[in-house]
Design an enzyme around this catalytic site. Structure first.
Site, mmCIF file in Angstrom:
data_model
loop_
_atom_site.group_PDB
_atom_site.id
_atom_site.type_symbol
_atom_site.label_atom_id
_atom_site.label_comp_id
_atom_site.label_asym_id
_atom_site.label_seq_id
_atom_site.Cartn_x
_atom_site.Cartn_y
_atom_site.Cartn_z
ATOM 1 N N GLY A 106 0.815 -1.215 0.000
ATOM 2 C CA GLY A 106 0.000 0.000 0.000
ATOM 3 C C GLY A 106 0.841 1.254 0.000
ATOM 4 O O GLY A 106 0.372 2.333 -0.344
ATOM 5 N N ARG A 107 2.051 1.145 0.454
ATOM 6 C CA ARG A 107 2.926 2.314 0.372
ATOM 7 C C ARG A 107 4.364 1.922 0.108
ATOM 8 O O ARG A 107 5.301 2.589 0.550
ATOM 9 C CB ARG A 107 2.826 3.131 1.622
ATOM 10 C CG ARG A 107 3.097 2.307 2.841
ATOM 11 C CD ARG A 107 3.630 3.124 3.886
ATOM 12 N NE ARG A 107 3.332 2.494 5.142
ATOM 13 C CZ ARG A 107 3.211 3.174 6.234
ATOM 14 N NH1 ARG A 107 3.341 4.460 6.192
ATOM 15 N NH2 ARG A 107 2.971 2.559 7.343
ATOM 16 N N ASP A 281 1.401 -10.709 6.934
ATOM 17 C CA ASP A 281 1.922 -9.917 5.809
ATOM 18 C C ASP A 281 3.265 -9.290 6.167
ATOM 19 O O ASP A 281 3.908 -8.680 5.320
ATOM 20 C CB ASP A 281 0.928 -8.825 5.399
ATOM 21 C CG ASP A 281 0.603 -7.875 6.542
ATOM 22 O OD1 ASP A 281 0.156 -8.362 7.595
ATOM 23 O OD2 ASP A 281 0.803 -6.655 6.390
#
Ligand code: AMP
Ligand code: MG
Length: 539
Positions: A106-107, A281
């Site tokens: 996501g980043r 994750d």
């Protein structure tokens, strides 16, 4: 520009795995694909704040290149070099024990993969370089405080001998980012920054869980094939054959992942590191420490401590629970692999091996920390069990305690010495000496007497003993308050302390008398300060 022209790109992950056909940078569910092409978003005023010279050397960037505008520009995501192929990876994960579905980078945006001069292969990845299809509700950016923490800790862990992703550079973006640091309704503008992380692979347990959960068996198969061929090639009998994916090979990979994860847990426990967000994750398939967020270092030895305020009530990711959580996460990975093999038995056997392997490794690590590798194993185990109970009974600095023990002159610990006098030798490690009860003093003194007796049976000279113990008990770790002081300075535009700390942490096991202030107890002001004892996932 010297450096960039010599990079040799070879994008294994993109070559081996199917990608997302949609190239728009829209947040969405991405199915049947392991990556999405996405360019970093340019920023207002990129500027290099710090770099790791070991990593720049490994990648072939000379001093002029590192000092150039182009370096700051590329590693803050403002310029893409020919041959790079920026992309975000797709994966899922269990967060705090619950299945969270698709997460993905996501980043983080990988710039590409390069072959290095040492014969290795490394992925260059920017953290904080803008939104990706996996950003969900986030902005894809990172703030200076968390970037300083990631940059410093990655390198510090490496120098401690703990497997980790590395950090090449820390750049300021020149843009501000809005964050509510403690999620308590007080958002503020903070400086944006980007860390360029480096690792042979950023594949996580969650990579395998996502296609398994979605029933995407082709993608799952391709991911396992990629991982084995590229990162566990020694497990493949015939690399030219397509038939690498038999059950035995998959089981053998799982066994190696489990063992390297167990080794990693031993190392975290040995140095007093608490990851803080051990979601699936955030566990690397290579057994690397990955994703430095609300991590922390034990000051006082407290197995129940977690730095992560988001986890304050459950304390799922507390120091003493980490080995158990790693096993839980491995069981999730094993479950995903099971979708391919249909043979649970060897996977289950590996989970059993994990516990044995961890326990044996942790026993060895504790024996080494006490300088008792060659002493009687049964008595050593009694002593290590006892000290693990004594340490949390009063606030005792873990790092100083073990270092101090290595410096003790055993001959000076007179047999008849008074308990109080014996325990006085450990005084520098105690935060609240006034709270030591007579009972705890006696218990500690008894331990010290037994410890001395057992140590003397090893036949090691005093110097040998000290050298062996100092080699596994660091003097310098990235204490939470030290990182915070470096951040406070960086916030004013002064990056000197980042370089200074990096220099000291490069030789964590060596005496550096000129830097003794970095090896002292956490000062009282840092006890409850945000950033020193409490951190959140907000970064
Ligand atoms: P973490 O807890 O840091 O491992 O993050 C979990 C997920 O949230 C990952 O997919 C991250 O990429 C994503 N995430 C966290 N912060 C941000 C952010 N500022 N912008 C976009 N995605 C984020
Ligand atoms: Mg993560």
């Amino acid at each position: 520009m010297p450096g960039f022209d010599d990079l040799h790109f070879d994008h294994w992950y993109l070559e081996d795995l199917p990608g997302d056909r949609d190239e728009s940078n829209q947040r969405r569910q991405v199915t049947g694909a392991a990556w999405s092409l996405v360019a970093p978003t340019p920023t207002g005023g990129p500027r290099l704040a710090a770099h790791s010279h070991e990593m720049s050397q490994l990648l072939g960037f000379d001093a002029d290149c590192v000092a150039s505008n182009r370096f700051a520009s590329v590693f803050s995501g403002n310029a893409v070099v020919d041959g790079m192929a920026p992309h975000a990876m797709n994966y899922g994960g269990h967060q705090f024990g619950n299945w969270a579905g698709q997460l993905g980078d996501g980043r983080a945006i990988a710039l590409g993969e390069v072959d290095t001069s040492d014969g290795g292969h490394q992925v260059l990845q920017l953290k904080g370089a803008g939104p990706t299809p996996y950003s969900r509700s986030g902005d894809g950016r990172a703030v200076l405080r968390s970037s300083v923490r990631e940059f410093l800790c990655s390198e510090a862990m490496h120098h401690l001998g703990v497997a980790t992703t590395r950090a090449l550079s820390l750049t300021l973006t020149g843009d501000d980012v809005m964050r509510d640091m403690l999620y308590d309704g007080h958002p503020e503008l903070e400086r944006g920054a980007v860390v360029c992380r480096v690792a042979p692979s950023f594949v996580r347990f969650g990579h395998f869980e996502l296609p398994a959960a979605r029933g995407e068996s082709e993608l799952l198969r391709a991911l396992v094939e990629h991982t084995i061929r590229r990162h566990f090639p020694h497990l493949v009998r015939d690399l030219s054959s397509d038939a690498t994916l038999d059950n035995d090979t998959i089981a053998a990979m799982f066994e190696e992942v489990a063992m390297s994860t167990a080794d990693l847990m031993v190392d975290w426990m040995r140095v007093g590191f608490v990851h803080g967000v051990m979601n699936t994750d955030n566990l690397s398939i290579l057994g690397l420490t990955i994703d430095y967020g609300p991590y922390g270092w034990l000051d006082d030895f407290d197995p129940g401590w977690t730095p992560n305020t988001t986890d304050a009530s459950m304390r799922r990711y507390r120091y003493g629970n980490q080995p158990q959580i790693a096993l839980w996460n491995l069981a999730r990975l094993g479950g995903a692999l099971h979708a391919l093999t249909d043979d649970a038995e060897p996977l289950q056997a590996t989970l059993d091996d994990y516990s044995r392997h961890f326990e044996a490794g942790w026993d060895r690590a504790l024996a080494a920390k006490l300088g008792l590798c060659s002493a009687d194993a049964v008595v050593t185990k009694q002593l290590t069990d006892e000290i693990l109970e004594i340490l949390p009974a009063t606030e005792t600095d873990m790092t100083i305690f073990f270092r101090q023990l290595g410096d003790l002159d055993l001959d000076a610990l007179g047999v008849d010495a008074h308990s109080g006098d014996l325990v006085e030798h450990l005084a520098p490690a105690y935060y609240r000496p006034d709270e030591m009860t007579a009972e705890l003093t006696d218990r500690t003194a008894t331990w010290l007497r037994n410890y001395r007796d057992l140590s003397l049976t090893t036949g090691n000279s005093a110097a040998e003993r000290t050298t062996a113990m100092h080699a596994v008990n660091p003097k310098y770790v990235l204490r939470n308050y030290l990182a915070q002081l470096a951040i406070d300075k960086a916030d004013t535009g002064d990056f000197g302390m980042i370089d200074g700390l990096l220099d000291v942490l490069r030789r964590p096991y060596e005496e550096q008398p000129e830097h003794d202030t970095y090896a002292t107890k956490r000062p009282d002001w840092a006890r409850e300060r945000v950033g020193c004892s409490q951190l959140s996932c907000s970064s």
